[in-house]
Design an enzyme around this catalytic site. Structure first.
Site, short mmCIF file in Angstrom:
data_model
loop_
_atom_site.label_atom_id
_atom_site.label_comp_id
_atom_site.label_asym_id
_atom_site.label_seq_id
_atom_site.Cartn_x
_atom_site.Cartn_y
_atom_site.Cartn_z
CE1 TYR A 1 -6.13 -3.62 8.67
CE2 TYR A 1 -4.92 -5.60 8.13
CZ TYR A 1 -5.25 -4.29 7.86
OH TYR A 1 -4.71 -3.65 6.78
CD GLU B 1 -22.00 17.68 -21.54
OE1 GLU B 1 -22.92 17.75 -22.34
OE2 GLU B 1 -20.81 17.74 -21.87
CG ASN C 1 -3.83 -4.95 12.49
OD1 ASN C 1 -3.13 -4.83 11.48
ND2 ASN C 1 -4.20 -6.13 12.96
CB SER D 1 -0.92 0.00 1.23
OG SER D 1 -0.16 -0.01 2.41
CB SER E 1 -18.53 21.21 -31.68
OG SER E 1 -18.29 20.41 -32.81
CB THR F 1 -44.14 18.58 -10.47
OG1 THR F 1 -45.31 18.81 -11.25
CG2 THR F 1 -44.12 19.51 -9.27
CG ASN G 1 -21.02 21.25 -26.61
OD1 ASN G 1 -22.16 21.46 -27.01
ND2 ASN G 1 -20.07 20.79 -27.39
CD GLN H 1 -2.60 -2.65 1.83
OE1 GLN H 1 -1.89 -2.83 2.81
NE2 GLN H 1 -2.34 -3.17 0.65
N1 ARG Z 1 -1.07 -1.32 4.99
C1 ARG Z 1 -2.08 -1.75 5.89
C2 ARG Z 1 -3.40 -1.00 5.62
O1 ARG Z 1 -3.41 -0.03 4.94
C3 ARG Z 1 -1.64 -1.47 7.29
C4 ARG Z 1 -2.02 -2.50 8.26
C5 ARG Z 1 -1.38 -3.79 7.93
N2 ARG Z 1 -1.61 -4.78 8.94
C6 ARG Z 1 -1.21 -6.03 8.77
N3 ARG Z 1 -1.48 -6.80 9.74
N4 ARG Z 1 -0.65 -6.44 7.68
O2 ARG Z 1 -4.42 -1.41 6.08
#
Ligand code: ARG
Length: 491
Positions: A314, A287, A107, A21, A274, A152, A282, A319
């Site tokens: 968790y 839009e 977590n 992540s 256009s 309406t 437009n 994530q």
């Molecule tokens: N990168 C994880 C998230 O965004 C952080 C927590 C990860 N926890 C784990 N037990 N791998 O949620």
């Protein structure tokens, strides 16, 4: 570093990239540093780590605090920002760095960081909405006498004013603000101390963590703290509803600026032409806004789907929720700002609006009400006026071209008799301005009633701004206090 006990080596590179992540985490970087600062202070105050260790850890974290996250050195095998922070501290202070993760988990850390960032994002969207409402209020103030058809079923219904119409959106956007305020209130509890899910046997001080991070209270259950994301759903729902309101307004801008309706002029700066049809103007900004609302709904649907079958507490599925949240925050915030700018320049075509009100028989209800005042039941009055309108359509006349005789003829056709109605009452019931003025009940379109609404809306805007300012102050104060404390400690 995390893997050296349980595993021999690193993750397979593609799998590592697939589950990382890190890129998305840049958004929570400074919150993660803050949490670590607070955690170390708390650990030291509780006597869980020594003051001198704390001082070293805090020194490294403060250094990290100054670093621009885009310049942060990361390695592909680092799973997320939490690992990057810990690795940085270890690199800075050596073995002591290993104490940083005492009595915490990624977590509880990640959910706390999301909450810290989300608090500010919600306040930003709220403030943008309040600016939009202020803009609409200014436009409404200028248009209290601008008569337009109210619809309406997208059929002309009754005359109203452009101000009344704009005030309707002010009410809706202020409810959006209230929903965001509510989301803020519910999420303003600190998960830290929940650790993985079941807390810790270290005598940590959860209240102190909440205080250092500017939270109002602690999450009361450690499993819920790390395993629940309904606060994300609530925020995303409030944002999705906001984009529903924005999209409706965008749709009307598109419709009413069309040749067919021709009631609004969209500023050139918010239109494109256009590449082939030289005459085209437009309403592309509206839009795109209408379309992007779909993305915010999609994010919400994705979030609901992601969460619906997750066991406590968790799992790394969570994530994948966070980017959806930021996407909704960004799309909604941007849309609100763009709408504000566009609405500053949108021009109502006053004459066309008035003509449309006339040609659509918008005063028919008022005429029926007028007959009721002269003694008829509403149902009979409804039938007489209905007949009068259908006769007029057949004869190609507008409501204003109808005379007293047309009305009496309709009455004879429907009720078999002429009605005893003063000519003046009849004429007034067909006069657009008088009809609007007569709708003076609270919330109605008469200029007086609208003035009262605008005043009340302004009062609500002030009230909401006050709350958001107080919330910003509390957040900033906590941030400053935390940094000061950390600096004192690290000296
Ligand atoms: N990168 C994880 C998230 O965004 C952080 C927590 C990860 N926890 C784990 N037990 N791998 O949620």
């Amino acid at each position: 570093m995390l893997r050296r006990g349980r595993f021999e080596g690193e993750m397979e590179p593609l799998a590592a990239r697939y589950t990382s992540s890190l890129d998305e985490d840049m958004r929570i970087f400074s919150a993660v540093v803050q949490i670590n600062l607070a955690h170390v202070i708390m650990l030291a105050d509780q006597g869980i780590i020594s003051k001198s260790d704390a001082s070293k850890l805090l020194g490294a974290l403060l250094k990290l605090h100054e670093i621009d996250p885009t310049k942060l050195e990361t390695r592909p095998e680092q799973e997320d920002i939490h690992v990057v922070v810990e690795d940085f501290v270890v690199k800075e202070v050596g073995e002591v760095g290993g104490k940083l993760h005492t009595a915490k988990s990624r977590n509880d850390q990640v959910v706390t960081a999301i909450k810290i960032v989300l608090r500010k994002e919600l306040l930003r969207v709220e403030e943008a909405l309040l600016t939009l409402v202020n803009t609409l209020l200014e436009r409404a103030e200028e248009n209290k006498e601008t008569v337009m058809p109210g619809y309406t079923h997208l059929q002309v219904a009754e005359p109203t004013t452009f101000a009344h119409y704009l005030a309707a959106y002010c009410s809706a956007f202020l409810r959006d603000v209230r929903r965001l305020e509510e989301a803020f209130e519910l999420l303003n509890s600190c998960p830290m101390g929940a650790c993985a899910l079941a807390g810790t046997s270290f005598q940590i001080d959860r209240g102190r963590m909440a205080n250092l991070l500017g939270f109002k209270r602690i999450d009361e259950n450690t499993m819920d703290a790390v395993g629940s994301r309904d606060f994300v759903l609530q925020s995303m729902s409030a944002l999705a509803i906001t984009t529903v309101n924005l999209s409706r307004l965008a749709e009307e801008i598109i419709l009413w600026s069309s040749w067919e309706f021709d009631m609004l002029e969209v500023p050139d700066e918010f239109s494109s032409t256009s590449s082939i049809m030289p005459q085209k103007k437009n309403p592309v900004v509206a839009e795109v806004m209408r379309a992007k609302s779909g993305k915010v709904f999609g994010n919400l649907t994705g979030a609901l789907t992601l969460l619906k079958a997750l066991c406590q507490s968790y799992a790394l599925d969570l994530q994948e929720l966070t980017p959806l949240l930021w996407s909704s925050v960004d799309e909604t915030g941007n849309a609100v700002e763009v709408m504000t700018r566009m609405m500053k320049g949108v021009k109502p075509k006053v004459e066309v609006m008035r003509e449309k009100s006339k040609s659509g028989f918008s005063t028919a209800t008022e005429l029926a009400d007028c007959l009721v005042r002269s003694g008829l039941s509403f149902r009979d009055a409804h039938a007489v006026v209905g007949r009068m309108v259908s006769n007029a359509i057949e004869a190609g006349k507008t409501m204003e071209q109808l005379g007293f005789e047309d009305f009496q003829r309709a009455s004879e056709q429907v009720l078999g008799k002429r009605l005893d109605l003063p000519l003046r009452d009849f004429s007034e019931a067909l006069d657009l301005v008088k009809v609007v003025e007569a709708r003076s009940i609270p919330g109605g379109p008469s200029p007086k009633a609208v003035s009262i609404q605008l005043k009340e809306l302004r009062r609500k805007v002030k009230q909401c701004s006050k709350l958001s300012r107080a919330r910003w102050r509390a957040i900033r104060k906590a941030e400053e206090k935390l940094l000061k404390k950390a600096k004192e400690f690290s000296e």
